[in-house]
Design a protein around this motif. Sequence first.
Motif, PDB file in Angstrom:
ATOM      1  N   GLY A 134      10.580  82.850  98.505  1.00  0.00           N
ATOM      2  CA  GLY A 134      10.850  84.289  98.316  1.00  0.00           C
ATOM      3  C   GLY A 134      10.503  84.664  96.892  1.00  0.00           C
ATOM      4  N   CYS A 135       9.247  84.429  96.526  1.00  0.00           N
ATOM      5  CA  CYS A 135       8.824  84.449  95.110  1.00  0.00           C
ATOM      6  C   CYS A 135       8.683  85.845  94.523  1.00  0.00           C
ATOM      7  CB  CYS A 135       7.503  83.702  94.945  1.00  0.00           C
ATOM      8  SG  CYS A 135       6.113  84.490  95.817  1.00  0.00           S
ATOM      9  N   GLY A 136       8.673  86.894  95.367  1.00  0.00           N
ATOM     10  CA  GLY A 136       8.441  88.239  94.818  1.00  0.00           C
ATOM     11  C   GLY A 136       7.100  88.302  94.112  1.00  0.00           C
ATOM     12  N   ASP A 150       6.166  83.966 100.025  1.00  0.00           N
ATOM     13  CA  ASP A 150       6.890  85.217 100.291  1.00  0.00           C
ATOM     14  C   ASP A 150       6.414  85.780 101.630  1.00  0.00           C
ATOM     15  OD1 ASP A 150       8.652  87.149  98.220  1.00  0.00           O
ATOM     16  OD2 ASP A 150       7.781  88.198  99.940  1.00  0.00           O
ATOM     17  N   SER A 151       7.327  86.474 102.322  1.00  0.00           N
ATOM     18  CA  SER A 151       6.968  87.024 103.634  1.00  0.00           C
ATOM     19  C   SER A 151       6.277  88.378 103.512  1.00  0.00           C
ATOM     20  CB  SER A 151       8.212  87.160 104.522  1.00  0.00           C
ATOM     21  OG  SER A 151       9.145  88.006 103.884  1.00  0.00           O
ATOM     22  N   SER A 152       6.218  88.940 102.309  1.00  0.00           N
ATOM     23  CA  SER A 152       5.513  90.209 102.113  1.00  0.00           C
ATOM     24  C   SER A 152       4.101  89.921 101.601  1.00  0.00           C
ATOM     25  CB  SER A 152       6.281  91.083 101.108  1.00  0.00           C
ATOM     26  OG  SER A 152       5.406  92.017 100.504  1.00  0.00           O
ATOM     27  N   SER A 153       3.107  90.342 102.372  1.00  0.00           N
ATOM     28  CA  SER A 153       1.723  90.047 101.968  1.00  0.00           C
ATOM     29  C   SER A 153       1.363  90.801 100.683  1.00  0.00           C
ATOM     30  CB  SER A 153       0.742  90.400 103.083  1.00  0.00           C
ATOM     31  OG  SER A 153       0.882  91.749 103.416  1.00  0.00           O
ATOM     32  N   MET A 157      19.775  85.922 100.317  1.00  0.00           N
ATOM     33  CA  MET A 157      20.541  87.006 100.967  1.00  0.00           C
ATOM     34  C   MET A 157      19.629  87.963 101.709  1.00  0.00           C
ATOM     35  SD  MET A 157      21.110  86.567  97.589  1.00  0.00           S
ATOM     36  CE  MET A 157      20.332  88.023  96.977  1.00  0.00           C
ATOM     37  N   ASP A 158      18.339  87.943 101.350  1.00  0.00           N
ATOM     38  CA  ASP A 158      17.395  88.882 101.978  1.00  0.00           C
ATOM     39  C   ASP A 158      16.663  88.246 103.155  1.00  0.00           C
ATOM     40  OD1 ASP A 158      18.216  90.320  99.869  1.00  0.00           O
ATOM     41  OD2 ASP A 158      16.248  90.773  99.052  1.00  0.00           O
ATOM     42  N   ILE A 159      16.843  86.960 103.350  1.00  0.00           N
ATOM     43  CA  ILE A 159      16.133  86.242 104.411  1.00  0.00           C
ATOM     44  C   ILE A 159      16.983  86.272 105.685  1.00  0.00           C
ATOM     45  CG2 ILE A 159      15.237  83.986 105.127  1.00  0.00           C
ATOM     46  CD1 ILE A 159      14.539  83.475 102.163  1.00  0.00           C
TER      47      ILE A 159
HETATM   48  C1  LIG Z   1      15.208  90.343  95.640  1.00  0.00           C
HETATM   49  S1  LIG Z   1      13.568  89.803  95.925  1.00  0.00           S
HETATM   50  C2  LIG Z   1      13.518  88.389  94.822  1.00  0.00           C
HETATM   51  C3  LIG Z   1      12.098  88.030  94.452  1.00  0.00           C
HETATM   52  C4  LIG Z   1      11.947  87.005  93.340  1.00  0.00           C
HETATM   53  N1  LIG Z   1      12.460  85.705  93.705  1.00  0.00           N
HETATM   54  C5  LIG Z   1      12.603  87.496  92.079  1.00  0.00           C
HETATM   55  O1  LIG Z   1      13.628  86.934  91.660  1.00  0.00           O
HETATM   56  O2  LIG Z   1      12.098  88.456  91.499  1.00  0.00           O
HETATM   57  C6  LIG Z   1      13.650  89.022  97.526  1.00  0.00           C
HETATM   58  C7  LIG Z   1      12.326  88.482  98.014  1.00  0.00           C
HETATM   59  O3  LIG Z   1      12.531  87.752  99.234  1.00  0.00           O
HETATM   60  C8  LIG Z   1      11.426  87.988 100.066  1.00  0.00           C
HETATM   61  N2  LIG Z   1      11.786  87.679 101.450  1.00  0.00           N
HETATM   62  C9  LIG Z   1      12.624  88.372 102.270  1.00  0.00           C
HETATM   63  N3  LIG Z   1      12.697  87.775 103.469  1.00  0.00           N
HETATM   64  C10 LIG Z   1      11.886  86.684 103.417  1.00  0.00           C
HETATM   65  C11 LIG Z   1      11.546  85.669 104.351  1.00  0.00           C
HETATM   66  N4  LIG Z   1      12.060  85.656 105.591  1.00  0.00           N
HETATM   67  N5  LIG Z   1      10.690  84.701 103.952  1.00  0.00           N
HETATM   68  C12 LIG Z   1      10.153  84.695 102.701  1.00  0.00           C
HETATM   69  N6  LIG Z   1      10.437  85.638 101.777  1.00  0.00           N
HETATM   70  C13 LIG Z   1      11.307  86.620 102.130  1.00  0.00           C
HETATM   71  C14 LIG Z   1      11.090  89.443  99.831  1.00  0.00           C
HETATM   72  O4  LIG Z   1       9.790  89.792 100.261  1.00  0.00           O
HETATM   73  C15 LIG Z   1      11.297  89.548  98.322  1.00  0.00           C
HETATM   74  O5  LIG Z   1      10.109  89.260  97.624  1.00  0.00           O
END
Ligand SMILES: C[S@@+](CC[C@H](N)C(=O)[O-])C[C@H]1O[C@@H](n2cnc3c(N)ncnc32)[C@H](O)[C@@H]1O
Length: 263
Positions: A53-55, A74-77, A122-124
């Motif tokens: 979930g690298c953002g 990350d799941s967002s392209s 928490m977002d996964i």
């Molecule tokens: C709050 S952001 C945190 C991003 C980064 N780690 C940071 O600290 O800036 C949450 C991230 O989780 C990613 N995410 C959400 N659901 C996911 C999933 N099922 N698989 C992979 N990434 C996911 C989102 O796309 C988003 O980039």
Amino acid sequence: MRGSKSPEDWEDLSDWYDKKQGESGDLWHRALIDPVLLKLIGDCKGSEVLDLGCGNGYLARRLARTGARVTAVDSSSRMIRNARAHDPEDALKVRYVHSDASRLVGVEDASFDLVFANMSLMDIEDAGGAVGEVGRVLRRGGRFVASICHPCFDTCSNSGWVAEKVGFEPARVYRRVRGYRTPFSEGVPWRLGTGGRKFTRSFHRPLSWYARVLRAGGLAITALEEPEPSEEFLVREREKEGDLDGAGFLEVPLHLVVEAVKP
Ligand SMILES: C[S@@+](CC[C@H](N)C(=O)[O-])C[C@H]1O[C@@H](n2cnc3c(N)ncnc32)[C@H](O)[C@@H]1O
């Protein structure tokens, strides 16, 4: 789901989030969460590291600059596209992968020394599945380090600060929490500079839930840290009138950083 009826996807917020995080993280990351996360991560020069979930990938690149071999998922392209754009020449050799964290297709078993997840579990939606994948892709002795919203004190809109003024004493700040035991998801609001708000989906799960999924993933908890606000954070928070985060964080943590090892 509660809160917003139609939360935006991270896909729709990725350009805004990229600007917010930049190459060093926003105030909350830089001056509160990341120092604790990075301390637990430690020196990973020469290690195989996975950022889940690298953002926009700013921490993946930071670790790559120290000599780690980093894969960032990350799941967002659009997040992945923006992350790549920070290193157009691919000088840091970060491998960016567009994938759901709970199904790391093409990632080999036991191929990482360290997996970290910075404020993403928490977002996964299937975070249990994601932790299972962490257990699969870690080598024996490998570590998982994750920062999350503190499950005990930050239960989305079921929690908040309360200030109480008694006589001439300085105001006391309390954290009110309800609905702790029941997992739920809701739209979490983000203030967008322009005055507008957008929502992403977040999942509340109690602390015991995290302990159970780590155990089920074959991981043993070795450290729990609760980040304290740095001076920079406190100064910036005091500038915001009526904002209780600075005063509150001195007494009650809203984040938890967990380290678990694959024995
Ligand atoms: C709050 S952001 C945190 C991003 C980064 N780690 C940071 O600290 O800036 C949450 C991230 O989780 C990613 N995410 C959400 N659901 C996911 C999933 N099922 N698989 C992979 N990434 C996911 C989102 O796309 C988003 O980039």
